[in-house]
Design a protein around this motif. Structure first.
Motif, PDB file in Angstrom:
ATOM      1  N   GLN A   1      72.000  74.805  51.890  1.00  0.00           N
ATOM      2  CA  GLN A   1      70.553  74.837  51.868  1.00  0.00           C
ATOM      3  C   GLN A   1      69.960  73.986  52.981  1.00  0.00           C
ATOM      4  OE1 GLN A   1      72.467  74.139  49.263  1.00  0.00           O
ATOM      5  NE2 GLN A   1      71.826  75.274  47.477  1.00  0.00           N
TER       6      GLN A   1
ATOM      7  N   TYR B   1      64.956  75.925  52.976  1.00  0.00           N
ATOM      8  CA  TYR B   1      66.409  75.786  52.992  1.00  0.00           C
ATOM      9  C   TYR B   1      67.123  77.118  52.888  1.00  0.00           C
ATOM     10  CZ  TYR B   1      65.663  70.808  52.419  1.00  0.00           C
ATOM     11  OH  TYR B   1      65.275  69.517  52.600  1.00  0.00           O
ATOM     12  N   GLU B   2      66.541  78.073  52.188  1.00  0.00           N
ATOM     13  CA  GLU B   2      67.174  79.369  52.017  1.00  0.00           C
ATOM     14  C   GLU B   2      66.663  80.400  53.014  1.00  0.00           C
ATOM     15  OE1 GLU B   2      66.566  80.417  47.974  1.00  0.00           O
ATOM     16  OE2 GLU B   2      67.961  78.913  47.191  1.00  0.00           O
TER      17      GLU B   2
ATOM     18  N   ARG C   1      70.080  62.322  46.719  1.00  0.00           N
ATOM     19  CA  ARG C   1      70.248  63.683  46.209  1.00  0.00           C
ATOM     20  C   ARG C   1      71.650  64.168  46.574  1.00  0.00           C
ATOM     21  NH1 ARG C   1      65.628  68.320  46.025  1.00  0.00           N
ATOM     22  NH2 ARG C   1      66.782  69.814  44.773  1.00  0.00           N
TER      23      ARG C   1
ATOM     24  N   THR D   1      73.380  66.807  45.194  1.00  0.00           N
ATOM     25  CA  THR D   1      73.432  68.261  45.307  1.00  0.00           C
ATOM     26  C   THR D   1      72.015  68.803  45.309  1.00  0.00           C
ATOM     27  OG1 THR D   1      73.569  68.572  42.906  1.00  0.00           O
ATOM     28  CG2 THR D   1      75.654  68.395  44.111  1.00  0.00           C
ATOM     29  N   TRP D   2      71.856  70.009  45.847  1.00  0.00           N
ATOM     30  CA  TRP D   2      70.526  70.604  45.961  1.00  0.00           C
ATOM     31  C   TRP D   2      70.186  71.453  44.752  1.00  0.00           C
ATOM     32  CZ3 TRP D   2      67.167  68.873  49.350  1.00  0.00           C
ATOM     33  CH2 TRP D   2      67.652  68.179  50.470  1.00  0.00           C
ATOM     34  N   GLU D   3      71.041  72.400  44.400  1.00  0.00           N
ATOM     35  CA  GLU D   3      70.755  73.285  43.281  1.00  0.00           C
ATOM     36  C   GLU D   3      71.982  73.364  42.382  1.00  0.00           C
ATOM     37  OE1 GLU D   3      67.916  74.332  42.541  1.00  0.00           O
ATOM     38  OE2 GLU D   3      66.864  73.879  44.403  1.00  0.00           O
ATOM     39  N   PRO D   4      71.874  72.829  41.163  1.00  0.00           N
ATOM     40  CA  PRO D   4      70.721  72.076  40.644  1.00  0.00           C
ATOM     41  C   PRO D   4      70.646  70.688  41.273  1.00  0.00           C
ATOM     42  CG  PRO D   4      72.511  71.993  39.077  1.00  0.00           C
ATOM     43  CD  PRO D   4      72.969  72.923  40.171  1.00  0.00           C
ATOM     44  N   ALA D   5      69.452  70.133  41.274  1.00  0.00           N
ATOM     45  CA  ALA D   5      69.261  68.819  41.874  1.00  0.00           C
ATOM     46  C   ALA D   5      69.986  67.755  41.056  1.00  0.00           C
ATOM     47  CB  ALA D   5      67.778  68.488  41.951  1.00  0.00           C
TER      48      ALA D   5
ATOM     49  N   THR E   1      59.752  66.432  40.298  1.00  0.00           N
ATOM     50  CA  THR E   1      59.956  67.343  41.397  1.00  0.00           C
ATOM     51  C   THR E   1      59.964  66.606  42.722  1.00  0.00           C
ATOM     52  OG1 THR E   1      57.587  67.727  41.567  1.00  0.00           O
ATOM     53  CG2 THR E   1      58.859  69.234  40.173  1.00  0.00           C
TER      54      THR E   1
ATOM     55  N   GLU F   1      59.831  71.347  45.762  1.00  0.00           N
ATOM     56  CA  GLU F   1      60.034  72.009  44.480  1.00  0.00           C
ATOM     57  C   GLU F   1      58.717  72.331  43.808  1.00  0.00           C
ATOM     58  OE1 GLU F   1      64.307  70.068  43.264  1.00  0.00           O
ATOM     59  OE2 GLU F   1      62.482  69.073  42.623  1.00  0.00           O
TER      60      GLU F   1
END
Length: 271
Positions: A4, A88-89, A208, A210-214, A267, A271
């Motif tokens: 991401q 990011y995507e 942070r 990891t990004w997804e999930p945060a 958030t 987000e």
């Protein structure tokens, strides 16, 4: 580097012929680095050097060891042809730099749109127009000593008691500040919610992981080199990261920072 947030999602660029006899770069130098020899250069800072090999921490917190020939000075400025992604995507699209204020870049896209973004969302190919070349002097970046245009700041985002890093790009007549966050989002902020960024050794941060999930992990800054941070994490680990991947808990007399477990589900600007 995260899919991401980093270069690994960008595809292949034109191959770059290495610069011969390029001198090693000092620790602390801002650079554009040829990520994994793809021909695409991303912004980072040198945090360690072993002879001709340099450890670069990229804007999204990833790292890589590179020779001096893979590095270019941070001389990106107006009229440079770059590639910018909206999120990011999102996909990287061609754009031209119209203005730069520290970590914030104002670009004109091929579709005719103009917008602010931030360095972690920008890359360029080695042969693009007016991009940095070896031996060029670095850009002179504003570093105001007060909250003003060009200042790197911390913002209490959406009054959640969590502060994120951004750059001031404008000041309104009513005293509000326009801030471009490192994740590329932007917005107007009241003066009470903003302060100069002063992250340093001993600062409590949430990283942070990891990004997804945060997934956020609490830690303490052990070392800072430019926009890169070495953080001692509460779970026992030690890791290099970047200003993009951190947030700071708001100090509170009723809830000391030491009691903050970093588990907030608040958030972030994106987000």
């Amino acid at each position: 580097m995260s899919h991401q947030g980093g270069p690994s999602s960008g595809g292949d660029g034109a191959r770059v012929v290495p610069e011969e006899n390029q001198e090693p770069v000092d620790v602390g130098t801002r650079v554009w680095a040829n990520y994994h020899d793809t021909g695409f250069f991303f912004h980072g800072v040198v945090v360690e050097r072993r002879e001709d090999e340099h450890r670069v921490i990229y804007g999204d917190g990833a790292s890589e060891w590179l020779p001096a020939a893979a590095l270019r000075p941070d001389a990106l400025g107006e009229e440079a042809r770059v590639h910018v992604r909206p999120s990011y995507e999102g996909e990287f699209l061609e754009a031209t730099v119209l203005r730069r204020l520290g970590d914030a870049i104002y670009v004109h896209s091929a579709s005719g749109q103009e917008r602010w973004t931030a360095l972690p969302h920008v890359r360029f190919a080695g042969g693009d127009r007016r991009v940095p070349v070896a031996g060029e002097p670095p850009a002179e970046l504003p570093r105001p000593e007060a909250v003003d245009v060009g200042a790197r700041v911390l913002v209490n985002y959406a009054h959640q008691g969590l502060r994120f890093v951004g750059t001031v790009t404008a000041v309104a007549e009513d005293g509000r500040y326009h801030v471009v966050y490192l994740d590329g989002e932007s917005g107007w902020v009241a003066a009470r919610d903003i302060e100069l960024e002063a992250v340093g050794e001993g600062t409590i941060v949430h990283v942070r992981r990891t990004w997804e999930p945060a997934e956020w992990v609490r830690g303490r800054v052990a070392q800072r080199v430019g926009s890169a941070l070495r953080v001692e994490l509460d779970d026992g680990g030690v890791a290099w990261t970047s200003l993009l991947r951190i947030r700071l808990p708001e100090p509170s007399p009723a809830a000391p920072a030491a009691a903050d477990d970093g588990a907030s589900e608040a958030t972030t600007p994106a987000e």
